[in-house]
Write a protein that holds these residues in place. Structure first.
Motif, PDB file in Angstrom:
ATOM      1  N   ARG A  13       0.831  -1.198   0.000  1.00  0.00           N
ATOM      2  CA  ARG A  13       0.000   0.000   0.000  1.00  0.00           C
ATOM      3  C   ARG A  13       0.872   1.257   0.000  1.00  0.00           C
ATOM      4  O   ARG A  13       0.577   2.233  -0.680  1.00  0.00           O
ATOM      5  CB  ARG A  13      -0.906   0.010   1.243  1.00  0.00           C
ATOM      6  CG  ARG A  13      -1.992  -1.054   1.255  1.00  0.00           C
ATOM      7  CD  ARG A  13      -2.887  -0.858   2.459  1.00  0.00           C
ATOM      8  NE  ARG A  13      -3.922  -1.878   2.522  1.00  0.00           N
ATOM      9  CZ  ARG A  13      -4.085  -2.716   3.534  1.00  0.00           C
ATOM     10  NH1 ARG A  13      -3.248  -2.667   4.552  1.00  0.00           N
ATOM     11  NH2 ARG A  13      -5.056  -3.599   3.534  1.00  0.00           N
ATOM     12  N   GLU A  14       1.939   1.209   0.810  1.00  0.00           N
ATOM     13  CA  GLU A  14       2.824   2.370   0.888  1.00  0.00           C
ATOM     14  C   GLU A  14       3.537   2.630  -0.431  1.00  0.00           C
ATOM     15  O   GLU A  14       3.786   3.783  -0.791  1.00  0.00           O
ATOM     16  CB  GLU A  14       3.843   2.157   2.016  1.00  0.00           C
ATOM     17  CG  GLU A  14       3.209   2.241   3.401  1.00  0.00           C
ATOM     18  CD  GLU A  14       4.155   1.845   4.515  1.00  0.00           C
ATOM     19  OE1 GLU A  14       5.311   1.460   4.203  1.00  0.00           O
ATOM     20  OE2 GLU A  14       3.754   1.912   5.701  1.00  0.00           O
ATOM     21  N   ALA A  15       3.840   1.564  -1.171  1.00  0.00           N
ATOM     22  CA  ALA A  15       4.483   1.740  -2.474  1.00  0.00           C
ATOM     23  C   ALA A  15       3.558   2.481  -3.434  1.00  0.00           C
ATOM     24  O   ALA A  15       4.009   3.324  -4.226  1.00  0.00           O
ATOM     25  CB  ALA A  15       4.869   0.374  -3.046  1.00  0.00           C
ATOM     26  N   VAL A  16       2.266   2.179  -3.366  1.00  0.00           N
ATOM     27  CA  VAL A  16       1.289   2.901  -4.195  1.00  0.00           C
ATOM     28  C   VAL A  16       1.247   4.367  -3.770  1.00  0.00           C
ATOM     29  O   VAL A  16       1.243   5.280  -4.612  1.00  0.00           O
ATOM     30  CB  VAL A  16      -0.113   2.258  -4.064  1.00  0.00           C
ATOM     31  CG1 VAL A  16      -1.167   3.125  -4.762  1.00  0.00           C
ATOM     32  CG2 VAL A  16      -0.117   0.853  -4.645  1.00  0.00           C
ATOM     33  N   ALA A  17       1.220   4.598  -2.455  1.00  0.00           N
ATOM     34  CA  ALA A  17       1.166   5.969  -1.944  1.00  0.00           C
ATOM     35  C   ALA A  17       2.391   6.769  -2.376  1.00  0.00           C
ATOM     36  O   ALA A  17       2.276   7.942  -2.777  1.00  0.00           O
ATOM     37  CB  ALA A  17       1.068   5.947  -0.413  1.00  0.00           C
ATOM     38  N   VAL A  18       3.558   6.153  -2.311  1.00  0.00           N
ATOM     39  CA  VAL A  18       4.792   6.830  -2.724  1.00  0.00           C
ATOM     40  C   VAL A  18       4.729   7.196  -4.205  1.00  0.00           C
ATOM     41  O   VAL A  18       5.118   8.303  -4.610  1.00  0.00           O
ATOM     42  CB  VAL A  18       6.018   5.939  -2.434  1.00  0.00           C
ATOM     43  CG1 VAL A  18       7.258   6.481  -3.137  1.00  0.00           C
ATOM     44  CG2 VAL A  18       6.255   5.842  -0.931  1.00  0.00           C
ATOM     45  N   ARG A  19       4.228   6.263  -5.002  1.00  0.00           N
ATOM     46  CA  ARG A  19       4.154   6.524  -6.447  1.00  0.00           C
ATOM     47  C   ARG A  19       3.235   7.701  -6.749  1.00  0.00           C
ATOM     48  O   ARG A  19       3.549   8.558  -7.584  1.00  0.00           O
ATOM     49  CB  ARG A  19       3.665   5.268  -7.166  1.00  0.00           C
ATOM     50  CG  ARG A  19       3.848   5.298  -8.664  1.00  0.00           C
ATOM     51  CD  ARG A  19       3.650   3.931  -9.262  1.00  0.00           C
ATOM     52  NE  ARG A  19       3.728   3.967 -10.727  1.00  0.00           N
ATOM     53  CZ  ARG A  19       3.513   2.909 -11.497  1.00  0.00           C
ATOM     54  NH1 ARG A  19       3.238   1.740 -10.961  1.00  0.00           N
ATOM     55  NH2 ARG A  19       3.591   3.025 -12.820  1.00  0.00           N
TER      56      ARG A  19
END
Length: 283
Positions: A13-19
């Protein structure tokens, strides 16, 4: 040692948020400006960027359009769906009963050559007998207040478990000794289950280890119940959900854990002696 079992889902989920945050930064707009372009409140932008609120597909499309990157929406939506599928709520999965849950594992079982299972709480499903499985599923049905299809679910589990006798697969299972004493079903059910462990543990394709309760100076404390399917997926079973771990670094952590737990277990005659002792304790 395994990290929190939901960590892989949160990391995804955090990877999506970072992107998404990077897209906004590259577009040179503030969170307030992005919120205005997307038509939602300013705090929502920061909840999404902080991985506190998972974005919907429509949210991602609006976000990408606001940043002039509409062409990236499809990939990010797919990434987000993968992240959300990693944490699967049991209540949603079993709301129509337990039979369908048993069937849902069949494709994964068919694709797997090496099964590694650690269980501190119950006999692994692949080794469960009819009475034991019935006792377990009856408890689950009552606790979750879901439709009672226990008879059909037990039949589906037993059918699914036949894979243990098919050639070309290996099964490494480790249980904690207290599993032999936790009663799921009546005395006869437990006696039959423990007796089957003596038989199944002798199969050439099965490695069944028992970690004695008296083990001194454990190298690893008891962990959550988990299954490793080849080297591609770890399934961790929690009370509220099943967590699917797919990140290679996290899978490697569970494999390392399994090997440590496996190293503390006893096998062969020593494992059989523990099982026989549990059978004797039934009387």
């Amino acid at each position: 040692m395994p990290i929190s079992p939901s960590s892989s889902a949160q990391a995804a989920r955090e990877a999506v948020a970072v992107r998404l945050r990077e897209l906004r930064a590259e577009a040179g707009i503030t969170g307030a400006e992005l919120a205005a372009r997307c038509g939602w409140s300013h705090p929502k932008t920061y909840r999404i960027e902080g991985a506190r609120t998972p974005p919907s597909a429509d949210d991602i499309r609006r976000w990408c359009e606001a940043c002039g990157a509409a062409g990236q929406a499809g990939d990010i939506i797919a990434q987000s769906r993968t992240a959300e599928s990693m944490y699967i709520e049991w209540q949603r999965k079993v709301r129509t009963g337990l039979k369908q849950l048993q069937h849902s594992y069949v494709p994964l079982f068919r694709a797997t050559k090496l099964f590694r299972i650690y269980s501190p709480t119950m006999v692994p499903g692949l080794l469960q007998t009819e009475g034991y499985a019935r006792g377990l599923m009856t408890s689950i049905t009552r606790f979750r207040d879901i439709p009672d299809d226990v008879a059909e679910a037990v039949a589906a589990r037993l059918e699914r478990s036949r894979i243990i006798h098919e050639p070309g697969r290996r099964f490494a299972m480790v249980i904690e000794e207290p599993v032999l004493y936790y009663r799921l079903g009546d005395q006869d059910d437990m006696a039959a289950q423990l007796g089957y462990l003596l038989t199944a543990g002798a199969l050439p394709q099965v490695s069944l280890g028992v970690i004695p309760s008296a083990t001194t100076e454990r190298s690893l404390w008891p962990q959550e119940l988990f299954h490793i399917y080849d080297d591609t997926l770890v399934s961790v079973e929690l009370l509220a959900a099943r967590v699917q771990v797919t990140q290679p670094s996290d899978i490697a952590l569970y494999v390392r854990s399994f090997e440590q737990l496996r190293g503390m277990a006893v096998y062969g005659a020593n494992a059989r002696a523990l099982i026989v002792r549990a059978i004797e304790a039934l009387h």
